[in-house]
Write a protein that holds these residues in place. Structure first.
Motif, PDB file in Angstrom:
ATOM      1  N   PRO A  69       0.802  -1.224   0.000  1.00 43.89           N
ATOM      2  CA  PRO A  69       0.000   0.000   0.000  1.00 43.89           C
ATOM      3  C   PRO A  69       0.833   1.272   0.000  1.00 43.89           C
ATOM      4  CG  PRO A  69       0.131  -0.848   2.222  1.00 43.89           C
ATOM      5  CD  PRO A  69       0.898  -1.823   1.343  1.00 43.89           C
ATOM      6  N   GLU A  70       2.156   1.143   0.076  1.00 45.14           N
ATOM      7  CA  GLU A  70       3.037   2.313   0.154  1.00 45.14           C
ATOM      8  C   GLU A  70       3.455   2.759  -1.242  1.00 45.14           C
ATOM      9  OE1 GLU A  70       3.410   3.712   3.028  1.00 45.14           O
ATOM     10  OE2 GLU A  70       2.344   2.064   4.016  1.00 45.14           O
ATOM     11  N   TRP A  71       3.457   4.081  -1.457  1.00 43.34           N
ATOM     12  CA  TRP A  71       3.805   4.576  -2.788  1.00 43.34           C
ATOM     13  C   TRP A  71       4.263   6.025  -2.719  1.00 43.34           C
ATOM     14  CZ3 TRP A  71       0.772   8.747  -4.170  1.00 43.34           C
ATOM     15  CH2 TRP A  71      -0.457   8.899  -3.481  1.00 43.34           C
ATOM     16  N   ASP A  72       4.944   6.441  -3.804  1.00 43.88           N
ATOM     17  CA  ASP A  72       5.221   7.860  -4.039  1.00 43.88           C
ATOM     18  C   ASP A  72       4.880   8.131  -5.496  1.00 43.88           C
ATOM     19  OD1 ASP A  72       7.298   6.684  -5.437  1.00 43.88           O
ATOM     20  OD2 ASP A  72       8.895   7.449  -4.160  1.00 43.88           O
ATOM     21  N   THR A  73       5.303   9.236  -6.045  1.00 43.13           N
ATOM     22  CA  THR A  73       4.947   9.575  -7.424  1.00 43.13           C
ATOM     23  C   THR A  73       6.172  10.006  -8.219  1.00 43.13           C
ATOM     24  OG1 THR A  73       4.466  11.906  -6.921  1.00 43.13           O
ATOM     25  CG2 THR A  73       2.635  10.332  -6.765  1.00 43.13           C
ATOM     26  N   VAL A  74       6.080   9.815  -9.537  1.00 45.21           N
ATOM     27  CA  VAL A  74       7.039  10.387 -10.476  1.00 45.21           C
ATOM     28  C   VAL A  74       6.227  11.172 -11.500  1.00 45.21           C
ATOM     29  CG1 VAL A  74       8.755   8.579 -10.161  1.00 45.21           C
ATOM     30  CG2 VAL A  74       7.014   8.318 -11.925  1.00 45.21           C
ATOM     31  N   GLU A  75       6.819  12.199 -12.047  1.00 46.53           N
ATOM     32  CA  GLU A  75       6.121  13.014 -13.035  1.00 46.53           C
ATOM     33  C   GLU A  75       6.446  12.519 -14.445  1.00 46.53           C
ATOM     34  OE1 GLU A  75       5.570  17.681 -14.471  1.00 46.53           O
ATOM     35  OE2 GLU A  75       6.865  17.183 -12.757  1.00 46.53           O
ATOM     36  N   ALA A  76       5.395  12.306 -15.242  1.00 44.33           N
ATOM     37  CA  ALA A  76       5.594  11.887 -16.628  1.00 44.33           C
ATOM     38  C   ALA A  76       6.291  12.994 -17.400  1.00 44.33           C
ATOM     39  CB  ALA A  76       4.251  11.558 -17.271  1.00 44.33           C
ATOM     40  N   CYS A  77       7.219  12.598 -18.274  1.00 40.78           N
ATOM     41  CA  CYS A  77       7.926  13.602 -19.076  1.00 40.78           C
ATOM     42  C   CYS A  77       7.014  14.194 -20.153  1.00 40.78           C
ATOM     43  CB  CYS A  77       9.176  12.991 -19.706  1.00 40.78           C
ATOM     44  SG  CYS A  77       8.848  11.790 -21.031  1.00 40.78           S
ATOM     45  N   GLY A  78       5.947  13.482 -20.498  1.00 39.01           N
ATOM     46  CA  GLY A  78       4.989  14.014 -21.461  1.00 39.01           C
ATOM     47  C   GLY A  78       5.050  13.385 -22.836  1.00 39.01           C
ATOM     48  N   ASP A  79       6.081  12.604 -23.114  1.00 40.73           N
ATOM     49  CA  ASP A  79       6.190  11.949 -24.422  1.00 40.73           C
ATOM     50  C   ASP A  79       5.433  10.625 -24.409  1.00 40.73           C
ATOM     51  OD1 ASP A  79       7.837  13.935 -25.470  1.00 40.73           O
ATOM     52  OD2 ASP A  79       9.650  12.995 -24.683  1.00 40.73           O
ATOM     53  N   GLY A  80       4.829  10.293 -25.546  1.00 36.15           N
ATOM     54  CA  GLY A  80       4.112   9.036 -25.644  1.00 36.15           C
ATOM     55  C   GLY A  80       3.832   8.666 -27.085  1.00 36.15           C
ATOM     56  N   THR A  81       3.255   7.489 -27.264  1.00 32.97           N
ATOM     57  CA  THR A  81       2.821   7.047 -28.588  1.00 32.97           C
ATOM     58  C   THR A  81       1.423   6.452 -28.462  1.00 32.97           C
ATOM     59  OG1 THR A  81       3.846   4.880 -28.275  1.00 32.97           O
ATOM     60  CG2 THR A  81       5.159   6.545 -29.413  1.00 32.97           C
ATOM     61  N   VAL A  82       0.703   6.481 -29.576  1.00 33.16           N
ATOM     62  CA  VAL A  82      -0.633   5.893 -29.600  1.00 33.16           C
ATOM     63  C   VAL A  82      -0.486   4.370 -29.648  1.00 33.16           C
ATOM     64  CG1 VAL A  82      -2.801   5.706 -30.862  1.00 33.16           C
ATOM     65  CG2 VAL A  82      -1.619   7.917 -30.737  1.00 33.16           C
ATOM     66  N   TYR A  83      -0.873   3.705 -28.561  1.00 29.84           N
ATOM     67  CA  TYR A  83      -0.804   2.246 -28.494  1.00 29.84           C
ATOM     68  C   TYR A  83      -2.020   1.627 -29.181  1.00 29.84           C
ATOM     69  CZ  TYR A  83      -0.243  -2.423 -26.498  1.00 29.84           C
ATOM     70  OH  TYR A  83      -0.085  -3.777 -26.336  1.00 29.84           O
ATOM     71  N   SER A  84      -3.182   2.253 -28.997  1.00 24.11           N
ATOM     72  CA  SER A  84      -4.417   1.850 -29.655  1.00 24.11           C
ATOM     73  C   SER A  84      -5.368   3.045 -29.595  1.00 24.11           C
ATOM     74  CB  SER A  84      -5.026   0.622 -28.980  1.00 24.11           C
ATOM     75  OG  SER A  84      -6.167   0.159 -29.699  1.00 24.11           O
ATOM     76  N   TYR A  85      -6.476   2.974 -30.328  1.00 28.74           N
ATOM     77  CA  TYR A  85      -7.417   4.093 -30.307  1.00 28.74           C
ATOM     78  C   TYR A  85      -8.768   3.641 -30.846  1.00 28.74           C
ATOM     79  CZ  TYR A  85      -6.883   4.549 -35.369  1.00 28.74           C
ATOM     80  OH  TYR A  85      -6.887   4.297 -36.716  1.00 28.74           O
ATOM     81  N   VAL A  86      -9.785   4.417 -30.524  1.00 31.37           N
ATOM     82  CA  VAL A  86     -11.113   4.253 -31.116  1.00 31.37           C
ATOM     83  C   VAL A  86     -11.585   5.631 -31.566  1.00 31.37           C
ATOM     84  CG1 VAL A  86     -11.745   2.241 -29.727  1.00 31.37           C
ATOM     85  CG2 VAL A  86     -12.291   4.535 -28.893  1.00 31.37           C
ATOM     86  N   VAL A  87     -12.489   5.652 -32.530  1.00 34.80           N
ATOM     87  CA  VAL A  87     -13.127   6.895 -32.958  1.00 34.80           C
ATOM     88  C   VAL A  87     -14.585   6.828 -32.526  1.00 34.80           C
ATOM     89  CG1 VAL A  87     -13.804   8.336 -34.906  1.00 34.80           C
ATOM     90  CG2 VAL A  87     -11.558   7.237 -34.892  1.00 34.80           C
ATOM     91  N   MET A  88     -14.989   7.775 -31.703  1.00 38.40           N
ATOM     92  CA  MET A  88     -16.348   7.792 -31.164  1.00 38.40           C
ATOM     93  C   MET A  88     -17.276   8.510 -32.141  1.00 38.40           C
ATOM     94  SD  MET A  88     -16.025   6.159 -28.336  1.00 38.40           S
ATOM     95  CE  MET A  88     -17.642   6.481 -27.657  1.00 38.40           C
TER      96      MET A  88
END
Length: 327
Positions: free
Chosen positions: A240-259
């Motif tokens: 149950p113990e945790w801390d946090t890291v901040e995402a650098c902001g870079d990513g890629t589309v792994y999957s997607y849907v169009v609504m």
């Protein structure tokens, strides 16, 4: 139909069966467990090998009827929804679910279940509109042994922008030269607000980070496993113990849907919703912006951005790299 009369008629459905003597279309099985764990990014070793168990949160999975539904579906639930439709409460949104786990499910288990309409609330007014909360309870069994319960709650409502009361208030504040509009055509300045995110003790820190334009990822204090969305405990070691890291902001589309459907106040379909794999290795669901919805592709690089939806709400989204955000 008067509101009080409708409430009385709705209460009659409490305690009536929605599904009686249901049977899972497939036994608990390893391929489905593997698909689930891959989609969720859950690498807990308890879900693999000869002594594997199914993730507890898959409880409802084994009861789903697919496109053909269940032959044991009782008419009461459909009758209840039809009654609400006929009274003008034609929109629906799932609000929450609750699960209780009593027994581990293992490959080969044959699932039986019953579902009952547990409660229908009094008429409630929400930011989405006025309507009724309908709660069903499903009891999931292996043989005669209760394995768990699944409560599922929906809101059947009349959208706020389409209500007569909302139109009356609009007319009271209209300028003298402003033409009345039909209840189905809200004034552009009255665009409905997006639904508010559910903030609780388990994810409040995430939304505090968003308010500061930071996408925070939980990190287990014992095994350093990253997790997003936020959870009260580590899904790898259970700590149950945790801390946090901040995402650098870079990513890629792994999957997607169009609504495309259903249309919903405050949203303008079609739009793209992506499962984004962040540089840190976790995945996050949000809108993909900055590129037409039909140009989104798997593997497309994206960059974290924050979009203000209204005076109270700001959300993290992902902008296609190298594209210009459309107005």
């Amino acid at each position: 139909m008067a509101v009080d009369d409708l409430s009385v008629r709705l209460k009659v459905y409490e305690g009536r069966a929605a599904v009686l003597g249901g049977r899972g279309k497939d036994p608990v099985n390893s391929p489905m467990i593997r698909h689930w764990c891959e989609a969720m990014g859950d690498t807990n070793p308890a879900y693999t090998g000869p002594d594997a168990v199914a993730p507890p949160t898959m409880l409802q999975v084994w009861t789903m009827g697919g496109l053909s539904g269940h032959e044991t579906r009782a008419p009461a639930y459909d009758e209840l929804l039809a009654l609400l439709d006929g009274a003008g409460y034609t929109s629906v949104v799932a609000t929450d679910c609750e699960q209780v786990y009593l027994r581990a499910l293992r490959p080969g288990d044959e699932i039986m279940f019953d579902s009952v309409i547990e409660s229908v609330s009094a008429r409630k007014t929400t930011k989405l509109g006025t309507g009724y909360f309908v709660t069903t309870r499903m009891d999931v069994r292996v043989g005669d042994e209760l394995a768990g319960t699944h409560r599922f709650r929906i809101l059947k409502y009349a959208p706020a922008h389409a209500s007569g009361e909302g139109e009356r208030r609009r007319r009271e504040h209209a300028q003298p030269d402003e033409q009345p509009r039909s209840p189905q055509q809200p004034h552009p300045r009255e665009r409905p607000r997006r639904p508010r995110p559910v903030v609780n003790r388990d994810n409040a820190g995430f939304w505090e980070g968003v308010a500061r334009h930071r996408l925070l990822i939980q990190r287990c204090a014992d095994c350093s496993t990253l997790r997003l969305p936020w959870l009260p405990g580590c899904n790898a070691c259970g700590s149950p113990e945790w801390d946090t890291v901040e995402a650098c902001g870079d990513g890629t589309v792994y999957s997607y849907v169009v609504m495309h459907h259903p249309p919903f106040p405050a949203f303008d379909p079609p739009y793209a919703v992506g499962l984004i794999e962040l540089a840190e290795g976790v995945r996050f669901v949000s809108n993909v912006i900055g590129v037409p919805y039909d140009k989104v592709r798997i593997g497309m690089p994206v960059r974290l951005a924050f979009v203000r939806c209204d005076e109270e709400s700001e959300l993290p989204v992902f902008r296609a790299e190298g594209e210009v955000v459309e107005a």
